[in-house]
Structures are given as C-alpha cells and as structure tokens.
Motif scaffolding. Sequence first.
Motif, PDB file in Angstrom:
ATOM      1  N   PRO A   1     -48.298 -34.437 -39.143  1.00 14.02           N
ATOM      2  CA  PRO A   1     -49.448 -35.486 -39.400  1.00 14.02           C
ATOM      3  C   PRO A   1     -50.769 -34.710 -39.435  1.00 14.02           C
ATOM      4  O   PRO A   1     -51.931 -35.274 -40.095  1.00 14.02           O
ATOM      5  CB  PRO A   1     -49.631 -36.198 -37.939  1.00 14.02           C
ATOM      6  CG  PRO A   1     -48.637 -35.644 -37.121  1.00 14.02           C
ATOM      7  CD  PRO A   1     -47.724 -34.827 -38.008  1.00 14.02           C
TER       8      PRO A   1
ATOM      9  N   LYS B   1     -52.315 -43.171 -37.003  1.00 16.60           N
ATOM     10  CA  LYS B   1     -51.812 -43.550 -35.923  1.00 16.60           C
ATOM     11  C   LYS B   1     -51.783 -45.305 -36.014  1.00 16.60           C
ATOM     12  O   LYS B   1     -51.108 -45.952 -35.298  1.00 16.60           O
ATOM     13  CB  LYS B   1     -51.978 -42.877 -34.585  1.00 16.60           C
ATOM     14  CG  LYS B   1     -51.789 -41.682 -34.180  1.00 16.60           C
ATOM     15  CD  LYS B   1     -52.315 -41.252 -32.966  1.00 16.60           C
ATOM     16  CE  LYS B   1     -51.958 -39.587 -32.892  1.00 16.60           C
ATOM     17  NZ  LYS B   1     -52.362 -39.144 -31.558  1.00 16.60           N
ATOM     18  N   GLN B   2     -53.089 -45.799 -36.527  1.00 17.45           N
ATOM     19  CA  GLN B   2     -53.229 -47.172 -36.547  1.00 17.45           C
ATOM     20  C   GLN B   2     -52.611 -47.995 -37.548  1.00 17.45           C
ATOM     21  O   GLN B   2     -52.044 -49.174 -37.353  1.00 17.45           O
ATOM     22  CB  GLN B   2     -54.752 -47.494 -36.653  1.00 17.45           C
ATOM     23  CG  GLN B   2     -55.481 -47.198 -35.532  1.00 17.45           C
ATOM     24  CD  GLN B   2     -56.747 -47.225 -35.778  1.00 17.45           C
ATOM     25  OE1 GLN B   2     -57.311 -48.458 -35.953  1.00 17.45           O
ATOM     26  NE2 GLN B   2     -57.708 -46.170 -35.687  1.00 17.45           N
TER      27      GLN B   2
ATOM     28  N   GLU C   1     -56.582 -38.291 -38.148  1.00 17.18           N
ATOM     29  CA  GLU C   1     -55.161 -38.388 -37.597  1.00 17.18           C
ATOM     30  C   GLU C   1     -55.230 -39.248 -36.712  1.00 17.18           C
ATOM     31  O   GLU C   1     -54.118 -40.206 -36.578  1.00 17.18           O
ATOM     32  CB  GLU C   1     -54.878 -36.941 -36.805  1.00 17.18           C
ATOM     33  CG  GLU C   1     -53.554 -36.569 -36.444  1.00 17.18           C
ATOM     34  CD  GLU C   1     -53.562 -35.273 -36.013  1.00 17.18           C
ATOM     35  OE1 GLU C   1     -52.027 -35.143 -35.360  1.00 17.18           O
ATOM     36  OE2 GLU C   1     -54.141 -34.371 -36.124  1.00 17.18           O
TER      37      GLU C   1
ATOM     38  N   LYS D   1     -45.059 -38.300 -41.545  1.00 20.63           N
ATOM     39  CA  LYS D   1     -44.137 -38.419 -40.452  1.00 20.63           C
ATOM     40  C   LYS D   1     -44.043 -37.102 -39.569  1.00 20.63           C
ATOM     41  O   LYS D   1     -44.199 -37.106 -38.518  1.00 20.63           O
ATOM     42  CB  LYS D   1     -43.073 -39.029 -40.695  1.00 20.63           C
ATOM     43  CG  LYS D   1     -41.988 -39.183 -39.536  1.00 20.63           C
ATOM     44  CD  LYS D   1     -40.598 -39.761 -40.171  1.00 20.63           C
ATOM     45  CE  LYS D   1     -39.601 -39.825 -38.919  1.00 20.63           C
ATOM     46  NZ  LYS D   1     -38.313 -40.404 -39.588  1.00 20.63           N
TER      47      LYS D   1
END
Length: 343
Positions: free
Chosen positions: A253, A276-277, A272, A250
């Motif tokens: 990253p 995010k997915q 990275e 969090k």
Amino acid sequence: MNLKALLATAAAAMLTLAGCAVDNSGNDSQKPTIRLGYQSFPSGDLIVKNNKWLEEALPDYNIKWTKFDSGADVNTAFIAKELDFGALGSSPVARGLSAPLNIPYKVAFVLDVAGDNEALVARNDSGINTIADLRGKRVATPFASTAHYSLLAALAQNGLSPSDVQLIDLQPQAILAAWDRGDIAAAYTWLPTLDQLRKTGKDLITSRQLAKDGKPTLDLGVVSDEFAAAHPDVVDTWREQEARALDVIKNDPAAAAKAIAAEIGLPPQDVEGQLKQGVYLTPAEVASEQWLGSEGAPGNISANLQSASQFLADQKQIPAAAPLPTFQDAIYTKGLPGAITKQ
C-alpha cells in the motif's frame, strides 16, 4: 441522434479546453495511439498511469491519457469517439448503456467498490444532523455520477424526493469552492475532495452503508466496442496492468499511495489513509461470478447495472430502464479470467 450530435460537439470543445490535462507519452506519429480517460479518485488506474506500465507493455503504441472531472464527461467523450478506454462510475455506465445514449462500450474491469470514500457530508454549522434535516437545503453533487445515484438512494430511504431538497449540479472542485463560501449545506462526493469537506463537516451516510442496503456503487473500466473488436490483445494487456495495480494496493500500500499521490497532488500518507476507505477487489474477485464473470457467463455486475438503470428511470433521470440482457451483453468477458488472474 440530435442528442448524440450535441454531446459530440460538447466533447470536442471540452477536450480542447482540457488540453493541459492530456498526456501524450512517446508521441510518435508512426505509431497508433491508445486513448485513455481517467479521473483523479484513488484507484489502480492512477498507479498504471504513474508507473507508465502501459508504455512498457505496449511499446508499439502511443499512450494518451486525458483527465476528466466526472463520468458524465467520460460518456460525452465516448459519444464523440474520443476515447478507447475510460474510468467512470457504475451510475454513469448504467446511464451510458441505456437509451437515449446507447454508448457502444463494454465493462472490462472493476477498479473499486465504493466504501467510505464516497459520502454525504453536511456542514458542521448547518444544523443538519440527519438526512431528514436536508429538506429544503442546498445539496451539491456531480449529476449522473455514482455520488448522485447514492444521494438519491439515501434521500429515498429517508422519505425524501429530489424535489424536497435543492439539488445543485457541481463537480468536486466546484463543490469545495461552494462549501468554503457557505453556498451549500451538504454534498455527496468522493475522495480527495471528500476529505477536505470532512474537516468542517460530518458524514450523514457513506456508500459503504448504502451497499449494505442493496445499493452498491462501483468505479469501472470500460472499452469501446470498436476498439475491443479490433484489438483484443491490447484489452488483455490493459487488464493485466490494472490487475497488477490491484495487487500493489493489497500487497504494498505504501508504493500504491506514492504513485497515486504523485497523480493527485497529495502527500502519500494521506492517500494511504484514503485507500483504506475504499474496497479494492483481488484480480480473482474481479473475474468471479459476483463481478465480471467468465467468458460466455457475464457476472452479477450486469444485474447491478440494470438496477441502477431502473433507479435512474424511477427518478426520471432517463426515459426508461434498459433490460437485463443489455447489460449482460455489455460485460466484456472475452479472455476472462485469464488476462486478470494469471498475475
């Protein structure tokens, strides 16, 4: 019992063959060994491994990491009593806690909630544009995985049964090879293999969409009942390090991606983007009523696992669904939320 004996024998052979994937850190014969099974999907588990946080936090133990290709393989290793901790998806956990396996382990952490990091992808040259177009086509997924559960849910949503398609049981790397040969038309799998398929394919549905429709899937950390009873302090320390990794995902990253990239062999910038997915909870969320819950009050994850067990039973993947109390009893709430939220 015959099934368990067979799986135990298979596990012993599998672990022998996978010897190159075993990391014995600080192999001191005078110390007891903690055995952890991991997979190569992006998660805080890989951050803990890469940074050797457990080695630092538990200097009186040897730390042994073994890589597995799927949750089904992790289950087999637990049956053979070859693991103390393991990372696997909610569908194989539901299967493991149900008959006939009845694996004596407990869910002690939520590694991630599947988002766009698991998806059903069709080849661009296959002529498949919708899930309904999969009728009669060869579709690959690792059986007994969260991807398998999600694939069956997606088919059911679109009026298809498993027999309406040609389901092929392949592990992620084998899926990629079959895809490159043109042997399969579509596949439901996870990162990092998923992003390789997307280069010449398109998403038909993702696990994020299925979660919105009431079919969420998760990656979980489990601990054997025997180990948890004997070493609750070690379980607390393991949780602390997993919670620490969630904080890194969090708050930093780039650092998270660098550590994970070193474990899965991809450039940090690619990892990275993969992070995010996914959906990564905060430590406080992991210990909330929605997920693990608190000591004496198991959270809603037990209902999620029971739902997965019922779905597997409906699809004839297991003989019968286990009742809700089975899953409530299988949430390791001792010390919650303390060891997680004190970070």
